[in-house]
Design an enzyme around this catalytic site. Sequence first.
Site, PDB file in Angstrom:
ATOM      1  N   THR A   8       0.841  -1.196   0.000  1.00 18.05           N
ATOM      2  CA  THR A   8       0.000   0.000   0.000  1.00 18.05           C
ATOM      3  C   THR A   8       0.872   1.241   0.000  1.00 18.05           C
ATOM      4  O   THR A   8       1.995   1.206   0.524  1.00 18.05           O
ATOM      5  CB  THR A   8      -0.946   0.031   1.219  1.00 18.05           C
ATOM      6  OG1 THR A   8      -1.707   1.242   1.193  1.00 18.05           O
ATOM      7  CG2 THR A   8      -0.211  -0.040   2.539  1.00 18.05           C
ATOM      8  N   ASN A   9       0.328   2.314  -0.575  1.00 20.70           N
ATOM      9  CA  ASN A   9       1.023   3.607  -0.528  1.00 20.70           C
ATOM     10  C   ASN A   9       0.394   4.525   0.518  1.00 20.70           C
ATOM     11  O   ASN A   9       0.802   5.671   0.656  1.00 20.70           O
ATOM     12  CB  ASN A   9       0.934   4.291  -1.907  1.00 20.70           C
ATOM     13  CG  ASN A   9       1.553   3.431  -2.991  1.00 20.70           C
ATOM     14  OD1 ASN A   9       2.633   2.889  -2.811  1.00 20.70           O
ATOM     15  ND2 ASN A   9       0.860   3.282  -4.114  1.00 20.70           N
ATOM     16  N   LYS A  11       0.036   5.948   3.978  1.00 24.28           N
ATOM     17  CA  LYS A  11       0.959   5.977   5.131  1.00 24.28           C
ATOM     18  C   LYS A  11       0.273   5.529   6.422  1.00 24.28           C
ATOM     19  O   LYS A  11       0.881   4.874   7.261  1.00 24.28           O
ATOM     20  CB  LYS A  11       1.518   7.390   5.311  1.00 24.28           C
ATOM     21  CG  LYS A  11       2.462   7.779   4.200  1.00 24.28           C
ATOM     22  CD  LYS A  11       3.315   9.002   4.591  1.00 24.28           C
ATOM     23  CE  LYS A  11       4.258   9.380   3.471  1.00 24.28           C
ATOM     24  NZ  LYS A  11       3.692  10.397   2.543  1.00 24.28           N
ATOM     25  N   LYS A  13      -2.185   3.343   6.715  1.00 23.47           N
ATOM     26  CA  LYS A  13      -2.296   1.883   6.688  1.00 23.47           C
ATOM     27  C   LYS A  13      -0.938   1.235   6.940  1.00 23.47           C
ATOM     28  O   LYS A  13      -0.843   0.240   7.661  1.00 23.47           O
ATOM     29  CB  LYS A  13      -2.797   1.410   5.320  1.00 23.47           C
ATOM     30  CG  LYS A  13      -4.251   1.676   5.045  1.00 23.47           C
ATOM     31  CD  LYS A  13      -4.623   0.971   3.737  1.00 23.47           C
ATOM     32  CE  LYS A  13      -5.959   1.369   3.210  1.00 23.47           C
ATOM     33  NZ  LYS A  13      -6.278   0.721   1.927  1.00 23.47           N
ATOM     34  N   ASP A  70      -7.938  -3.434   1.294  1.00 22.09           N
ATOM     35  CA  ASP A  70      -8.921  -2.518   0.705  1.00 22.09           C
ATOM     36  C   ASP A  70     -10.005  -2.319   1.750  1.00 22.09           C
ATOM     37  O   ASP A  70     -10.532  -3.291   2.294  1.00 22.09           O
ATOM     38  CB  ASP A  70      -9.512  -3.071  -0.591  1.00 22.09           C
ATOM     39  CG  ASP A  70     -10.142  -1.939  -1.395  1.00 22.09           C
ATOM     40  OD1 ASP A  70      -9.402  -1.023  -1.799  1.00 22.09           O
ATOM     41  OD2 ASP A  70     -11.370  -1.954  -1.594  1.00 22.09           O
ATOM     42  N   PHE A 153      -6.164   8.251  10.772  1.00 20.75           N
ATOM     43  CA  PHE A 153      -6.225   8.894   9.461  1.00 20.75           C
ATOM     44  C   PHE A 153      -7.669   8.818   8.953  1.00 20.75           C
ATOM     45  O   PHE A 153      -8.548   8.290   9.643  1.00 20.75           O
ATOM     46  CB  PHE A 153      -5.246   8.234   8.466  1.00 20.75           C
ATOM     47  CG  PHE A 153      -5.599   6.818   8.100  1.00 20.75           C
ATOM     48  CD1 PHE A 153      -5.267   5.771   8.935  1.00 20.75           C
ATOM     49  CD2 PHE A 153      -6.280   6.517   6.925  1.00 20.75           C
ATOM     50  CE1 PHE A 153      -5.599   4.451   8.613  1.00 20.75           C
ATOM     51  CE2 PHE A 153      -6.611   5.208   6.592  1.00 20.75           C
ATOM     52  CZ  PHE A 153      -6.265   4.172   7.445  1.00 20.75           C
ATOM     53  N   ASP A 156     -11.293   8.726  10.898  1.00 20.79           N
ATOM     54  CA  ASP A 156     -11.159   8.438  12.339  1.00 20.79           C
ATOM     55  C   ASP A 156     -11.722   9.531  13.253  1.00 20.79           C
ATOM     56  O   ASP A 156     -12.355   9.213  14.259  1.00 20.79           O
ATOM     57  CB  ASP A 156      -9.692   8.155  12.701  1.00 20.79           C
ATOM     58  CG  ASP A 156      -9.263   6.759  12.282  1.00 20.79           C
ATOM     59  OD1 ASP A 156     -10.142   5.946  11.930  1.00 20.79           O
ATOM     60  OD2 ASP A 156      -8.052   6.477  12.308  1.00 20.79           O
ATOM     61  N   LYS A 176      -6.381   1.475  18.985  1.00 18.46           N
ATOM     62  CA  LYS A 176      -7.042   1.266  17.683  1.00 18.46           C
ATOM     63  C   LYS A 176      -6.732  -0.144  17.165  1.00 18.46           C
ATOM     64  O   LYS A 176      -7.600  -0.831  16.633  1.00 18.46           O
ATOM     65  CB  LYS A 176      -6.604   2.343  16.667  1.00 18.46           C
ATOM     66  CG  LYS A 176      -7.246   2.145  15.295  1.00 18.46           C
ATOM     67  CD  LYS A 176      -6.997   3.255  14.295  1.00 18.46           C
ATOM     68  CE  LYS A 176      -7.631   2.897  12.954  1.00 18.46           C
ATOM     69  NZ  LYS A 176      -7.368   3.874  11.891  1.00 18.46           N
ATOM     70  N   HIS A 181     -11.222  -2.679  12.328  1.00 16.48           N
ATOM     71  CA  HIS A 181     -11.517  -3.577  11.207  1.00 16.48           C
ATOM     72  C   HIS A 181     -10.227  -4.185  10.656  1.00 16.48           C
ATOM     73  O   HIS A 181     -10.146  -5.361  10.364  1.00 16.48           O
ATOM     74  CB  HIS A 181     -12.259  -2.783  10.128  1.00 16.48           C
ATOM     75  CG  HIS A 181     -11.609  -1.468   9.774  1.00 16.48           C
ATOM     76  ND1 HIS A 181     -11.219  -0.557  10.725  1.00 16.48           N
ATOM     77  CD2 HIS A 181     -11.248  -0.924   8.584  1.00 16.48           C
ATOM     78  CE1 HIS A 181     -10.670   0.484  10.135  1.00 16.48           C
ATOM     79  NE2 HIS A 181     -10.672   0.278   8.828  1.00 16.48           N
TER      80      HIS A 181
END
Length: 199
Positions: A8-9, A11, A13, A70, A153, A156, A176, A181
């Site tokens: 992923t790009n 940040k 995540k 995703d 991010f 949130d 968190k 999820h």
Amino acid sequence: MKKLLIATNNKGKVKELQELLKDTGLELITPADINLSLEVEEDGATYAENAAKKAIAFARASGLVSLADDSGLEVDLLDGAPGLHSARYHPKPGAKDADRRAYMLENLKDRPHPWTAHFHATIAISVPDQDVQIVEGNCHGEIIAEERGNGGFGYDPIFYFPEKNKTMAEMDMDEKNRLSHRAIAVMNAIPILRKIFGL
Ligand code: IMP
């Protein structure tokens, strides 16, 4: 050491996934670590299609086992929107997370409370030239009308847990990562990683 590419790009995540996977004993690689710059078009009809597309593209490009996420926010009063389109939920091109939060609040403002919602994450794990495996996680809460907190991010600051009297942005990453999820999806992914890597 056994290497896993965090495909992923995003940040936010990357940080969460690095923390969630740190006890696996795997060497966690980011695309930046290997100078891999890859934009994958998220045009699938489901989270699983998009997650698989990202994991496969990164695995092909790097030759490494790759894990992609995703995810999205589904608001009940908006019939599950923005869902799959959470990252692009704004009419204006170039909109930022803060614009998307404001847009969501604008769309909800005349609706009755509570504005129940859940976050969803689908994780895909791709082994180069082999199959893709998919797992999921959900986490339930409410959207609130005013932003609270500076952590995390995306959505949130407006995603609230009534039982904790906190938004996701008022939690530190450890908290968190105990209930999100993404945390649940990673928990479901760990047995698959164990099998792939023989951990
Ligand atoms: P995608 O998985 O790249 O399509 O992007 C998912 C989008 O959903 C993010 O850009 C955020 O807007 C939202 N999202 C997913 N997970 C979270 C989270 O943990 N907190 C807040 N927003 C999230």
